[in-house]
Design a protein around this motif. Structure first.
Motif, PDB file in Angstrom:
ATOM      1  N   ASP A   1      22.913 -11.983  -3.362  1.00  0.00           N
ATOM      2  CA  ASP A   1      22.611 -10.601  -3.719  1.00  0.00           C
ATOM      3  C   ASP A   1      21.147 -10.446  -4.141  1.00  0.00           C
ATOM      4  OD1 ASP A   1      23.204  -7.961  -3.933  1.00  0.00           O
ATOM      5  OD2 ASP A   1      24.858  -8.219  -5.330  1.00  0.00           O
ATOM      6  N   VAL A   2      20.607 -11.459  -4.820  1.00  0.00           N
ATOM      7  CA  VAL A   2      19.181 -11.436  -5.147  1.00  0.00           C
ATOM      8  C   VAL A   2      18.354 -11.372  -3.873  1.00  0.00           C
ATOM      9  CG1 VAL A   2      17.267 -12.731  -6.152  1.00  0.00           C
ATOM     10  CG2 VAL A   2      19.451 -12.672  -7.327  1.00  0.00           C
ATOM     11  N   ALA A   3      18.665 -12.261  -2.939  1.00  0.00           N
ATOM     12  CA  ALA A   3      17.910 -12.309  -1.683  1.00  0.00           C
ATOM     13  C   ALA A   3      18.041 -10.998  -0.911  1.00  0.00           C
ATOM     14  CB  ALA A   3      18.398 -13.481  -0.829  1.00  0.00           C
ATOM     15  N   ALA A   4      19.261 -10.482  -0.819  1.00  0.00           N
ATOM     16  CA  ALA A   4      19.484  -9.242  -0.083  1.00  0.00           C
ATOM     17  C   ALA A   4      18.798  -8.057  -0.762  1.00  0.00           C
ATOM     18  CB  ALA A   4      20.984  -8.973   0.051  1.00  0.00           C
ATOM     19  N   SER A   5      18.752  -8.060  -2.095  1.00  0.00           N
ATOM     20  CA  SER A   5      18.091  -6.983  -2.832  1.00  0.00           C
ATOM     21  C   SER A   5      16.583  -7.024  -2.621  1.00  0.00           C
ATOM     22  CB  SER A   5      18.420  -7.084  -4.322  1.00  0.00           C
ATOM     23  OG  SER A   5      19.802  -6.903  -4.552  1.00  0.00           O
ATOM     24  N   PHE A   6      15.995  -8.205  -2.665  1.00  0.00           N
ATOM     25  CA  PHE A   6      14.564  -8.336  -2.390  1.00  0.00           C
ATOM     26  C   PHE A   6      14.246  -7.868  -0.964  1.00  0.00           C
ATOM     27  CE2 PHE A   6      13.106 -11.868  -5.557  1.00  0.00           C
ATOM     28  CZ  PHE A   6      13.426 -11.034  -6.610  1.00  0.00           C
ATOM     29  N   PHE A   7      15.099  -8.260  -0.030  1.00  0.00           N
ATOM     30  CA  PHE A   7      14.894  -7.873   1.365  1.00  0.00           C
ATOM     31  C   PHE A   7      14.962  -6.358   1.509  1.00  0.00           C
ATOM     32  CE2 PHE A   7      17.098  -7.374   5.651  1.00  0.00           C
ATOM     33  CZ  PHE A   7      15.921  -7.403   6.374  1.00  0.00           C
ATOM     34  N   ALA A   8      15.958  -5.747   0.896  1.00  0.00           N
ATOM     35  CA  ALA A   8      16.103  -4.293   0.975  1.00  0.00           C
ATOM     36  C   ALA A   8      14.884  -3.587   0.391  1.00  0.00           C
ATOM     37  CB  ALA A   8      17.368  -3.858   0.231  1.00  0.00           C
ATOM     38  N   ALA A   9      14.412  -4.075  -0.765  1.00  0.00           N
ATOM     39  CA  ALA A   9      13.236  -3.473  -1.393  1.00  0.00           C
ATOM     40  C   ALA A   9      12.019  -3.607  -0.491  1.00  0.00           C
ATOM     41  CB  ALA A   9      12.971  -4.132  -2.747  1.00  0.00           C
ATOM     42  N   GLY A  10      11.888  -4.757   0.183  1.00  0.00           N
ATOM     43  CA  GLY A  10      10.753  -4.976   1.073  1.00  0.00           C
ATOM     44  C   GLY A  10      10.757  -4.035   2.260  1.00  0.00           C
ATOM     45  N   VAL A  11      11.938  -3.796   2.836  1.00  0.00           N
ATOM     46  CA  VAL A  11      12.024  -2.899   3.993  1.00  0.00           C
ATOM     47  C   VAL A  11      11.669  -1.468   3.579  1.00  0.00           C
ATOM     48  CG1 VAL A  11      13.543  -1.950   5.769  1.00  0.00           C
ATOM     49  CG2 VAL A  11      13.727  -4.364   5.148  1.00  0.00           C
ATOM     50  N   VAL A  12      12.168  -1.040   2.423  1.00  0.00           N
ATOM     51  CA  VAL A  12      11.835   0.300   1.935  1.00  0.00           C
ATOM     52  C   VAL A  12      10.331   0.418   1.688  1.00  0.00           C
ATOM     53  CG1 VAL A  12      12.099   1.916   0.011  1.00  0.00           C
ATOM     54  CG2 VAL A  12      14.100   0.739   0.933  1.00  0.00           C
ATOM     55  N   LEU A  13       9.742  -0.594   1.046  1.00  0.00           N
ATOM     56  CA  LEU A  13       8.303  -0.556   0.788  1.00  0.00           C
ATOM     57  C   LEU A  13       7.491  -0.500   2.075  1.00  0.00           C
ATOM     58  CD1 LEU A  13       7.893  -3.077  -2.173  1.00  0.00           C
ATOM     59  CD2 LEU A  13       7.161  -0.688  -2.170  1.00  0.00           C
ATOM     60  N   LEU A  14       7.923  -1.258   3.081  1.00  0.00           N
ATOM     61  CA  LEU A  14       7.206  -1.231   4.357  1.00  0.00           C
ATOM     62  C   LEU A  14       7.259   0.165   4.965  1.00  0.00           C
ATOM     63  CD1 LEU A  14       5.629  -2.833   6.488  1.00  0.00           C
ATOM     64  CD2 LEU A  14       7.819  -3.382   7.582  1.00  0.00           C
ATOM     65  N   ALA A  15       8.411   0.815   4.879  1.00  0.00           N
ATOM     66  CA  ALA A  15       8.533   2.179   5.402  1.00  0.00           C
ATOM     67  C   ALA A  15       7.626   3.137   4.631  1.00  0.00           C
ATOM     68  CB  ALA A  15       9.988   2.640   5.323  1.00  0.00           C
ATOM     69  N   VAL A  16       7.604   2.991   3.311  1.00  0.00           N
ATOM     70  CA  VAL A  16       6.774   3.873   2.476  1.00  0.00           C
ATOM     71  C   VAL A  16       5.299   3.667   2.786  1.00  0.00           C
ATOM     72  CG1 VAL A  16       6.025   4.346   0.111  1.00  0.00           C
ATOM     73  CG2 VAL A  16       8.466   4.046   0.621  1.00  0.00           C
ATOM     74  N   ARG A  17       4.848   2.425   2.796  1.00  0.00           N
ATOM     75  CA  ARG A  17       3.430   2.143   3.021  1.00  0.00           C
ATOM     76  C   ARG A  17       3.010   2.444   4.461  1.00  0.00           C
ATOM     77  NH1 ARG A  17       2.039   2.536  -2.067  1.00  0.00           N
ATOM     78  NH2 ARG A  17       2.698   0.799  -3.396  1.00  0.00           N
ATOM     79  N   SER A  18       3.970   2.473   5.374  1.00  0.00           N
ATOM     80  CA  SER A  18       3.663   2.787   6.775  1.00  0.00           C
ATOM     81  C   SER A  18       3.636   4.278   7.043  1.00  0.00           C
ATOM     82  CB  SER A  18       4.695   2.121   7.708  1.00  0.00           C
ATOM     83  OG  SER A  18       4.655   0.724   7.607  1.00  0.00           O
ATOM     84  N   GLY A  19       3.956   5.076   6.002  1.00  0.00           N
ATOM     85  CA  GLY A  19       3.988   6.518   6.183  1.00  0.00           C
ATOM     86  C   GLY A  19       5.198   7.001   6.955  1.00  0.00           C
TER      87      GLY A  19
END
Length: 288
Positions: free
Chosen positions: A242-260
């Motif tokens: 769950d830690v790994a999956a949570s970090f992964f989920a946060a990373g995908v959201v951040l990539l979407a945000v920073r990519s506009g």
């Protein structure tokens, strides 16, 4: 020890969540001009987005392999799955480390900090590639490229210290906790100290250390010679993943945000959900 569907429900939730985010990552387009990751068409840090996507794709690879083991999309009702501690912790550790690097780069609001962190990780990557070069010519070319980068950073090679995984993991844990809405539930893994303990245990499991067995197994029945059977603690195993999956989920959201592209999020996740539901074996189909 037999595990019920209720016992492994957290595993299934993490597995399907990882698949959903992996599919969303596949659908996520490249950064748009004017976004944090592409402020101009000639942005000098244009590779940052691809670097972060690469970290997240690596995390997805590890999590998807684990998901295919514990919650296969297609399965036969007579199949018996055997779950062991070390492979789960090893894959969780690899996914944690990969995703944490993306979160570490993308997390700060300051573009200079994001760029600096990207340069540090890219330089560390090049340094490892140079050390592993197969030929003298390749090693020399890579070393020359590395020296040029370090010179631009006004650093001597011996003074360059790559970012440590533990530092990035703790930073990602702190960011993930602070980034949640006030009403959101905070779990134990959002504490940096707890994440560090889990990462150390997962690293120990990967390296054959004995203490993760002592800490994360449950003693079962005795055999005829008086030896106790030990089975993995399925609750603890779920927390690692769950830690790994949570970090992964946060990373995908951040990539979407920073990519506009966060405005496209609902559309992307809807398409990813449709793909996941179309690929899954429904319980009624498997049992019928």
């Amino acid at each position: 020890m037999d595990l019920s569907r209720e016992d492994i429900a957290p595993w299934i939730e993490a597995a399907q969540g990882a698949r959903l985010n992996a599919y969303t990552l596949e659908l996520l387009g490249r950064p748009i001009v004017g976004s944090d990751l592409k402020p101009t068409a000639v942005d000098p840090f244009r590779n940052m987005a691809e670097w972060c996507r690469g970290y997240l794709e690596a995390a997805a690879d590890h999590l998807m392999l684990w998901a295919d083991s514990v919650a296969p999309l297609k399965f036969h009702p007579d199949v018996v799955n055997v779950y062991t501690l070390r492979p789960t912790l090893t894959l969780a550790r690899a996914a944690m480390e990969a995703a944490a690097q993306a979160v570490w780069i993308l997390g700060p609001d300051d573009p200079a900090r994001r760029a600096g962190r990207y340069i540090l990780l890219a330089t560390a990557d090049l340094q490892e590639q140079a050390r592993a070069a197969e030929s003298t010519e390749s090693a020399e070319a890579l070393s020359a490229e590395l020296e040029a980068i370090l010179t631009a950073m006004e650093l001597a090679p011996r003074r360059f210290t790559p970012p440590r995984y533990l530092h990035m993991l703790r930073d990602a844990a702190a960011f993930f906790a602070e980034g949640l809405p006030e009403h959101a539930s905070r779990q134990s893994w959002m504490n940096a100290d707890r994440v560090e303990r889990l990462w150390r245990a997962a690293s120990g499991a990967a390296h054959g250390k004995m203490w993760p067995d002592f800490e994360f197994t449950i003693s079962g029945d005795m055999d005829e010679e008086g030896r106790a059977y030990a089975v993995p603690d399925h609750v603890a195993m779920g927390e690692f993943v769950d830690v790994a999956a949570s970090f992964f989920a946060a990373g995908v959201v951040l990539l979407a945000v920073r990519s506009g592209r966060y405005e496209e999020w609902d559309e992307l996740t809807a398409a990813a959900t449709e793909r996941l539901l179309g690929a899954m074996t429904r319980r009624g189909d498997a049992e019928g």
